[in-house]
Motif scaffolding. Structure first.
Motif, PDB file in Angstrom:
ATOM      1  N   ALA A  98       1.109  -0.572   0.280  1.00 25.47           N
ATOM      2  CA  ALA A  98       0.026  -0.004  -0.179  1.00 25.47           C
ATOM      3  C   ALA A  98       0.769   1.001   0.134  1.00 25.47           C
ATOM      4  O   ALA A  98       1.808   1.138   0.494  1.00 25.47           O
ATOM      5  N   PRO A  99       0.011   2.409  -0.830  1.00 27.37           N
ATOM      6  CA  PRO A  99       0.840   3.561  -0.449  1.00 27.37           C
ATOM      7  C   PRO A  99       1.220   4.325   0.777  1.00 27.37           C
ATOM      8  O   PRO A  99      -0.126   4.271   1.409  1.00 27.37           O
TER       9      PRO A  99
ATOM     10  N   LEU B 202       0.755   8.297   2.209  1.00 24.08           N
ATOM     11  CA  LEU B 202       0.238   9.238   1.966  1.00 24.08           C
ATOM     12  C   LEU B 202       0.096  10.383   2.690  1.00 24.08           C
ATOM     13  O   LEU B 202      -0.274  10.177   3.924  1.00 24.08           O
TER      14      LEU B 202
ATOM     15  N   LYS C 159      -0.966  13.932   3.091  1.00 22.72           N
ATOM     16  CA  LYS C 159      -1.546  15.100   2.575  1.00 22.72           C
ATOM     17  C   LYS C 159      -0.903  17.072   3.502  1.00 22.72           C
ATOM     18  O   LYS C 159      -1.777  16.260   4.470  1.00 22.72           O
TER      19      LYS C 159
ATOM     20  N   LEU D 145       3.986  18.457 -10.938  1.00 18.61           N
ATOM     21  CA  LEU D 145       4.542  16.936 -10.029  1.00 18.61           C
ATOM     22  C   LEU D 145       5.660  16.222 -10.177  1.00 18.61           C
ATOM     23  O   LEU D 145       5.947  16.737 -11.667  1.00 18.61           O
TER      24      LEU D 145
ATOM     25  N   HIS E 257       8.163  13.256  -9.953  1.00 16.61           N
ATOM     26  CA  HIS E 257       8.549  11.842 -10.092  1.00 16.61           C
ATOM     27  C   HIS E 257       9.773  11.773  -9.679  1.00 16.61           C
ATOM     28  O   HIS E 257      11.074  11.669 -10.361  1.00 16.61           O
TER      29      HIS E 257
ATOM     30  N   TYR F  83       9.512   4.408  -4.147  1.00 21.19           N
ATOM     31  CA  TYR F  83       9.054   5.374  -5.626  1.00 21.19           C
ATOM     32  C   TYR F  83       8.062   6.570  -4.643  1.00 21.19           C
ATOM     33  O   TYR F  83       7.027   6.234  -3.350  1.00 21.19           O
ATOM     34  N   LEU F  84       8.246   7.452  -5.568  1.00 22.96           N
ATOM     35  CA  LEU F  84       7.932   8.459  -4.315  1.00 22.96           C
ATOM     36  C   LEU F  84       7.118   9.940  -5.780  1.00 22.96           C
ATOM     37  O   LEU F  84       8.071  10.143  -6.345  1.00 22.96           O
ATOM     38  N   GLU F  85       6.040  10.267  -4.900  1.00 17.11           N
ATOM     39  CA  GLU F  85       5.403  11.387  -6.090  1.00 17.11           C
ATOM     40  C   GLU F  85       5.248  12.167  -5.159  1.00 17.11           C
ATOM     41  O   GLU F  85       4.858  12.741  -4.028  1.00 17.11           O
TER      42      GLU F  85
ATOM     43  N   HIS G 150       0.672  17.167  -1.165  1.00 18.17           N
ATOM     44  CA  HIS G 150       0.290  15.713  -1.121  1.00 18.17           C
ATOM     45  C   HIS G 150       1.910  15.178  -1.481  1.00 18.17           C
ATOM     46  O   HIS G 150       3.274  15.429  -2.319  1.00 18.17           O
TER      47      HIS G 150
ATOM     48  N   LEU H 259       3.701  11.675  -2.322  1.00 20.29           N
ATOM     49  CA  LEU H 259       3.136  10.140  -1.850  1.00 20.29           C
ATOM     50  C   LEU H 259       3.897   8.992  -2.256  1.00 20.29           C
ATOM     51  O   LEU H 259       4.957   8.836  -3.189  1.00 20.29           O
TER      52      LEU H 259
ATOM     53  N   PHE I 117       5.859   4.655  -2.081  1.00 23.49           N
ATOM     54  CA  PHE I 117       5.566   3.375  -2.323  1.00 23.49           C
ATOM     55  C   PHE I 117       6.699   2.870  -2.275  1.00 23.49           C
ATOM     56  O   PHE I 117       7.649   2.990  -2.656  1.00 23.49           O
TER      57      PHE I 117
ATOM     58  N   TRP J 263      -1.717   8.969   6.110  1.00 25.58           N
ATOM     59  CA  TRP J 263      -2.302   7.712   5.787  1.00 25.58           C
ATOM     60  C   TRP J 263      -1.126   6.377   5.342  1.00 25.58           C
ATOM     61  O   TRP J 263       0.014   6.927   4.262  1.00 25.58           O
TER      62      TRP J 263
ATOM     63  N   GLY K  52      -1.616   3.220   3.588  1.00 24.06           N
ATOM     64  CA  GLY K  52      -2.746   2.406   2.373  1.00 24.06           C
ATOM     65  C   GLY K  52      -4.346   3.432   2.641  1.00 24.06           C
ATOM     66  O   GLY K  52      -4.048   4.171   3.233  1.00 24.06           O
ATOM     67  N   ASP K  53      -4.927   2.667   3.681  1.00 24.04           N
ATOM     68  CA  ASP K  53      -6.699   3.761   4.049  1.00 24.04           C
ATOM     69  C   ASP K  53      -6.451   4.238   5.684  1.00 24.04           C
ATOM     70  O   ASP K  53      -7.586   3.986   5.581  1.00 24.04           O
TER      71      ASP K  53
ATOM     72  N   PRO L  31      -4.514   0.440  -1.520  1.00 17.48           N
ATOM     73  CA  PRO L  31      -5.418   0.860  -0.948  1.00 17.48           C
ATOM     74  C   PRO L  31      -5.247   1.743  -0.567  1.00 17.48           C
ATOM     75  O   PRO L  31      -3.701   2.637   0.088  1.00 17.48           O
ATOM     76  N   ALA L  32      -5.824   3.128  -0.101  1.00 16.80           N
ATOM     77  CA  ALA L  32      -5.368   4.721  -0.119  1.00 16.80           C
ATOM     78  C   ALA L  32      -6.852   5.311   0.623  1.00 16.80           C
ATOM     79  O   ALA L  32      -8.004   4.333   0.133  1.00 16.80           O
ATOM     80  N   PRO L  33      -6.595   6.785   0.746  1.00 12.45           N
ATOM     81  CA  PRO L  33      -7.731   7.518   1.782  1.00 12.45           C
ATOM     82  C   PRO L  33      -8.379   7.468  -0.204  1.00 12.45           C
ATOM     83  O   PRO L  33      -7.864   8.473  -0.725  1.00 12.45           O
TER      84      PRO L  33
END
Lengths: 418, 359
Positions: free
Chosen positions: A302-303, A305, A307, A345, A347, A360-362, A367, A369, A371, A399, A401-402, B21-23
């Motif tokens: 999962a990434p 994040l 924000k 943006l 990467h 891996y980055l964004e 934000h 992100l 990975f 976060w 994942g979620d 899986p992410a918000p």
């Protein structure tokens, strides 16, 4: 101060060569009395500084602590199975003790002056890819604060420090200074000199108050000034006077007269940290296959994040990215080549200099992100959150994942009992 | 209007992000499929058709691919499988793509054998989804409806089918579903109307898979993907060299080209079949490693050898300092630059001969 303590101490620079763990622990207890400071030519009360250090993730095998320390450019000899005396190469005095708590964590104990100790640890970590600091992010501090609030009497004093350094914001631009100087040419010369100062935002604030007082006021303070979200230091009270100062970068200073309690607090925090890191890893490394697939498979995770509360201005965003990838020993410990993937943006298919893991980055103005391929040490998550909160946005939300990062570290309960 | 919406590599990576899986409200790409219960099953996995199905197809002179490999397979807890195939545009029933489409419809019609599931388990619900720019989606739907009718008439197992269309609008990127009724109920409801999956400027997501075997791309996208691929090779090589544990010296550090490529592509490299691609890519990695490690500031040429037998660069180290030199060289070596310098001479490389020092 006892005669024995004076004999043991010698001076402030080096620790004595003692035979057993018990002797060292007694030494640390006695050290709190007084010691001869050769620079100041007086007796002073130096303190034990502990540095919490992470080695490898839960599924990786760490090298022997002796091997790691040798790679980091210091000499280590055993006191017992898990405790090592650390000396600088070519020197004889013991500069620190290293305790291997388990396969994941090392703790360095030193009585070097704080500034020296920090510099020494920084070079040690930079030299050795197997080592990284334990990063105590604001949500981890919130979890610790909950422990202090629940387990200590309301009348005990605690100390909380909040800091935010807008490192990537522009200093006062040249043209602005120039125009103000021109406009104020006839004004008071003192004002003119003030206008020429180059400045940027930076907040640092320390609260020393009773547990109950801070608890009632903290939320209100955060609403009016966002840097109050960015805790960088917390003093956990000791059973007697004083306490243990936990800093965001894994330094813990013993300001109490009890080393054993100090070590107990370290073990407690490491246990919390271990659990949250392993939970992050279990989310990041979630495999959707129950068995390895015979076909082309993706070792996915999962990434993470992050924000930001407010979108970063374009210049701040650019300076942030350049600040990380323009300098090898950057605080984020990331390395790679930024690729423009769109307007605003970036990467980066880079590496984490801790364990040389791929990442891996964004980067975007609103934000970050990340990975992390399977096997990545979950410590990276804490490092990203801690440093973004300190230098980019004190109100950042994260976060894994979620799942909110606050839940992962136990600062807030899981939604729906997850 | 961005041009990469029709690029299959972009589309596959977009699918991966939709399954992460992410918000949902905060993620830069809304994980629409994950939100509706789907997770990634596999990428580029071949789904061999049962022999009886192949025989039936031959009997009726149907051209089919016996073991089609869809770009992505996703599944949910209710054993529904989305077989996702990415395309730049639609195709007709006479096209060679139709052979693969027939294979995919048949495979997803009964996934028990293609996925190696027990014969006794209930037949999973399979749905073939074609992803492409929205302007081609309707035509594609007609083609797969025709192919499905053709197979149904022959009493062969068929699956549900629909299309996902990508559309760039002023406020972001939208995903539209044609024939949403064929999807599981929860996903069908979510996709009843166009769904915004990326807000604001439409941009490429992070590419977890920058290259896929046997896909055709436009020049611009091929160039971008190549750049990302070289970066992933760089990061993988540095990671492997950095994590190498050398206990005693002298020591040998082996950097296997195939291992680097396999790690950089998450295992997809093993399934690369086009020989000229394989050779070209291996040569590029070899060239990159040799140029990065040898030369001024690096190690002497004789200490960095190419082993044709092992397809690896073997580095002979005598001290920890030399290992540090290797890591530092790799840290600062940009593969894009090093490979580009000799790009025109790529095909002159002979893997059987040890290369000389870089000029």
């Amino acid at each position: 101060m006892t005669v024995r303590a004076r004999q043991l101490v010698g001076d402030l620079r080096a620790m004595p060569h003692l035979a057993t763990r018990e002797e060292y622990w007694k030494y640390f207890e006695g050290w709190q009395l007084q010691a001869w400071d050769t620079d100041a030519n007086a007796y002073r009360t130096p303190v034990v500084k502990s540095f919490l250090v992470e080695t490898v993730g839960s599924r990786a095998k760490a090298p022997d602590p002796h091997e790691m320390l040798t790679q980091a450019g210091v000499s280590a000899d055993r006191v017992d199975e898990t405790l090592f005396r650390v000396t600088l190469k070519g020197k004889t005095g013991v500069c620190a003790l290293a305790e291997a708590v388990d396969s994941r964590f090392l703790v360095f104990y030193t009585t070097l002056p704080a500034q020296w100790a920090r510099r020494w640890l920084r070079s040690l970590v930079n030299e050795c890819p197997w080592l990284d600091r334990v990063w105590l992010s604001a949500p981890v501090f919130n979890r610790l604060w909950r422990y202090v609030h629940e387990c200590y009497p309301k009348y005990r004093y605690v100390r909380l420090t909040f800091a935010y350094d807008a490192r990537y914001e522009a200093e006062t631009p040249d043209e602005l200074i120039h125009s103000r100087v021109q406009a104020d040419a006839n004004d008071d010369p003192l004002d003119q000199s003030l206008e020429m100062l180059r400045e940027r935002r930076s907040s640092k604030c320390t609260l020393i108050d009773r547990v109950g007082e801070i608890e009632t006021r903290l939320d209100g303070l955060r609403k009016v000034h966002r840097p109050f979200c960015s805790i960088v230091q917390l003093r956990v009270p000791a059973p007697g006077r004083g306490g243990h100062d936990f800093y965001f970068d894994g330094q813990v200073t013993n300001r109490s007269d009890n080393f054993t309690d100090h070590r107990t607090q370290l073990m407690f925090v490491l246990d919390l940290y271990r659990r949250s890191t392993e939970q992050a890893e279990s989310i990041l490394w979630t495999r959707l296959h129950s068995e390895p697939e015979p076909g082309g498979r993706l070792a996915e995770g999962a990434p993470i994040l992050l924000k930001f509360e407010k979108r970063l201005p374009a210049d701040v965003f650019r300076r942030w990215v350049d600040g990380i990838f323009g300098r090898r020993n950057n605080v984020f410990r990331l390395w790679g080549h930024p690729l423009n993937a769109g307007p605003d943006l970036v990467h980066v298919y880079g590496v984490d200099r801790h364990l040389w893991q791929r990442i891996y980055l964004e980067f975007a103005p609103d934000h970050l992100l990340a990975f992390l391929p399977e096997g990545t040490c979950g410590n990276t998550v804490h490092r990203l959150v801690t440093n973004v909160q300190r230098f980019v946005d004190p109100g950042v939300k994260a976060w894994v994942g979620d799942l909110p990062y606050d839940v992962v570290v136990g600062a807030t309960p899981a939604p729906g009992g997850r | 209007m961005v041009t990469f919406l029709k690029d299959p590599v972009y589309q596959v990576n977009l699918m991966l992000h939709l399954l992460m899986p992410a918000p949902p409200a905060e993620a830069p790409i809304r994980p629409l499929l994950y939100e509706n219960g789907f997770g990634l099953h596999s990428v580029e996995r071949s789904l061999p058709l049962p022999v009886r199905v192949r025989e039936a197809a031959r009997r009726h002179s149907l051209s089919i691919v016996d073991a089609p490999a869809p770009d992505v397979v996703a599944h949910d807890l209710a054993s529904t499988y989305l077989v996702l195939e990415c395309k730049a545009s639609s195709f007709g029933t006479g096209s060679t793509n139709a052979h693969q489409a027939r294979g995919l419809i048949l495979a997803a019609g009964d996934l028990r054998e293609p996925l190696g599931l027990p014969a006794t388990c209930p037949t999973p619900h399979g749905c073939l989804v074609y992803l492409m720019p929205q302007e081609h989606a309707e035509a594609m739907l007609c083609t797969i409806a025709e192919l499905r009718n053709e197979l149904r008439a022959l009493a062969l197992p068929i699956c549900s089918t629909c299309t996902f269309g990508l559309e760039e609008r002023d406020d972001g990127l939208y995903l539209l579903c044609s024939n949403a009724d064929e999807l599981p109920h929860r996903l069908a409801s979510a996709m009843e109307n166009p769904v915004m999956i990326q807000e604001g400027v439409v941009s490429r997501p992070l590419y977890l898979l920058p290259v896929l075997p046997s896909v055709s791309q436009g020049d611009e996208e091929a160039r971008y993907c190549r750049q990302v691929f070289l970066e992933t090779i760089w990061q993988t090589t540095l990671s492997m060299a950095g994590q190498s544990r050398v206990g005693a010296f002298p020591a040998e550090l082996t950097l296997s080209v195939d291992e680097i490529l396999n790690n950089a592509t998450h295992g997809i490299w093993k399934f690369w079949h086009r020989r000229e691609d394989v050779k070209y890519i291996r040569d590029s990695v070899k060239l990159y490693l040799l140029r990065a490690l040898r030369g001024s500031g690096g190690l002497p040429s004789e200490r960095v050898e190419w082993s044709g037998q092992r397809r690896a660069v073997v580095i002979h180290l005598t001290s920890m300092d030399e290992l540090k030199v290797v890591r530092e060289r790799l840290e600062t070596a940009r593969p894009a630059k090093l490979v580009k310098e000799h790009e025109t001479r790529q095909l002159e490389f002979d893997l059987s001969q040890p290369p000389g020092p870089p000029s």
